[in-house]
Design a protein around this motif. Sequence first.
Motif, short mmCIF file in Angstrom:
data_model
loop_
_atom_site.label_atom_id
_atom_site.label_comp_id
_atom_site.label_asym_id
_atom_site.label_seq_id
_atom_site.Cartn_x
_atom_site.Cartn_y
_atom_site.Cartn_z
N TYR A 1 72.19 85.42 43.67
CA TYR A 1 71.82 86.83 43.47
C TYR A 1 71.33 87.42 44.79
N ARG A 2 70.52 86.67 45.53
CA ARG A 2 70.04 87.17 46.82
C ARG A 2 71.20 87.39 47.78
N GLN A 3 72.16 86.47 47.80
CA GLN A 3 73.33 86.62 48.67
C GLN A 3 74.13 87.86 48.29
N ALA A 4 74.16 88.18 47.01
CA ALA A 4 74.89 89.35 46.52
C ALA A 4 74.11 90.64 46.71
N GLY A 5 72.83 90.54 47.00
CA GLY A 5 71.99 91.73 47.10
C GLY A 5 71.71 92.35 45.74
N LYS A 6 71.67 91.52 44.71
CA LYS A 6 71.44 91.99 43.34
C LYS A 6 70.15 91.41 42.80
N PRO A 7 69.49 92.13 41.89
CA PRO A 7 68.31 91.56 41.25
C PRO A 7 68.74 90.45 40.28
N VAL A 8 67.86 89.49 40.08
CA VAL A 8 68.15 88.43 39.12
C VAL A 8 68.23 89.05 37.73
N ALA A 9 69.31 88.78 37.04
CA ALA A 9 69.51 89.34 35.70
C ALA A 9 68.59 88.64 34.70
N THR A 10 68.09 89.42 33.75
CA THR A 10 67.23 88.86 32.72
C THR A 10 67.73 89.19 31.31
N ASP A 11 68.79 89.97 31.22
CA ASP A 11 69.33 90.31 29.90
C ASP A 11 70.25 89.18 29.44
N ALA A 12 70.84 89.34 28.29
CA ALA A 12 71.76 88.33 27.75
C ALA A 12 72.94 88.15 28.71
N VAL A 13 73.42 86.92 28.83
CA VAL A 13 74.55 86.67 29.73
C VAL A 13 75.78 87.48 29.32
N GLU A 14 75.94 87.71 28.02
CA GLU A 14 77.07 88.51 27.56
C GLU A 14 76.96 89.95 28.07
N SER A 15 75.74 90.47 28.09
CA SER A 15 75.53 91.83 28.60
C SER A 15 75.78 91.89 30.10
N GLU A 16 75.33 90.86 30.80
CA GLU A 16 75.57 90.82 32.24
C GLU A 16 77.07 90.75 32.53
N TRP A 17 77.80 89.93 31.77
CA TRP A 17 79.24 89.80 31.97
C TRP A 17 79.90 91.17 31.83
N GLU A 18 79.56 91.89 30.77
CA GLU A 18 80.16 93.21 30.56
C GLU A 18 79.80 94.17 31.69
N ARG A 19 78.54 94.17 32.12
CA ARG A 19 78.10 95.04 33.22
C ARG A 19 78.87 94.73 34.49
N MET A 20 79.09 93.44 34.76
CA MET A 20 79.81 93.04 35.97
C MET A 20 81.27 93.47 35.90
N VAL A 21 81.91 93.22 34.78
CA VAL A 21 83.31 93.61 34.62
C VAL A 21 83.45 95.12 34.81
N LEU A 22 82.59 95.88 34.16
CA LEU A 22 82.65 97.34 34.31
C LEU A 22 82.45 97.77 35.74
N ALA A 23 81.49 97.18 36.42
CA ALA A 23 81.23 97.54 37.81
C ALA A 23 82.42 97.20 38.70
N LEU A 24 82.99 96.02 38.51
CA LEU A 24 84.12 95.60 39.35
C LEU A 24 85.39 96.38 39.04
N LEU A 25 85.62 96.67 37.77
CA LEU A 25 86.78 97.51 37.41
C LEU A 25 86.58 98.93 37.92
N GLY A 26 85.38 99.44 37.81
CA GLY A 26 85.07 100.80 38.24
C GLY A 26 85.15 100.99 39.74
N ALA A 27 84.99 99.91 40.45
CA ALA A 27 85.05 99.98 41.92
C ALA A 27 86.49 99.85 42.43
N GLY A 28 87.45 99.82 41.48
CA GLY A 28 88.86 99.74 41.88
C GLY A 28 89.25 98.39 42.42
N ARG A 29 88.58 97.36 41.94
CA ARG A 29 88.86 96.02 42.45
C ARG A 29 89.75 95.23 41.53
N ALA A 30 90.42 95.87 40.63
CA ALA A 30 91.33 95.17 39.70
C ALA A 30 92.65 94.91 40.38
#
Length: 97
Positions: free
Chosen positions: A68-97
Amino acid sequence: MAEFKASLSGAAPAPDLAAPLAALWWAARGEWDQAHRIAQDEAGADGAWVHAYLHRVEGDLGNAGYWYRQAGKPVATDAVESEWERMVLALLGAGRA
């Protein structure tokens, strides 16, 4: 997101999918080792973020914290399923598909 989730019924991720998204695809299929291989070979913040998530899923929170530090992101504390969805949305939204 719907299209990405629908693709999980296939045999493999789309060949043109960016590596961090491909790793998340494999993670959603329960293929941690395959996802980890992709994430650890991916340089940059997005790869580090996925790498952090994978170690969080694994339960290795110390290693996850490093990534997480290498990524410059805060350590996630929500459910891993929620984090997975947030990551997919962020990566898709950034045009990285």
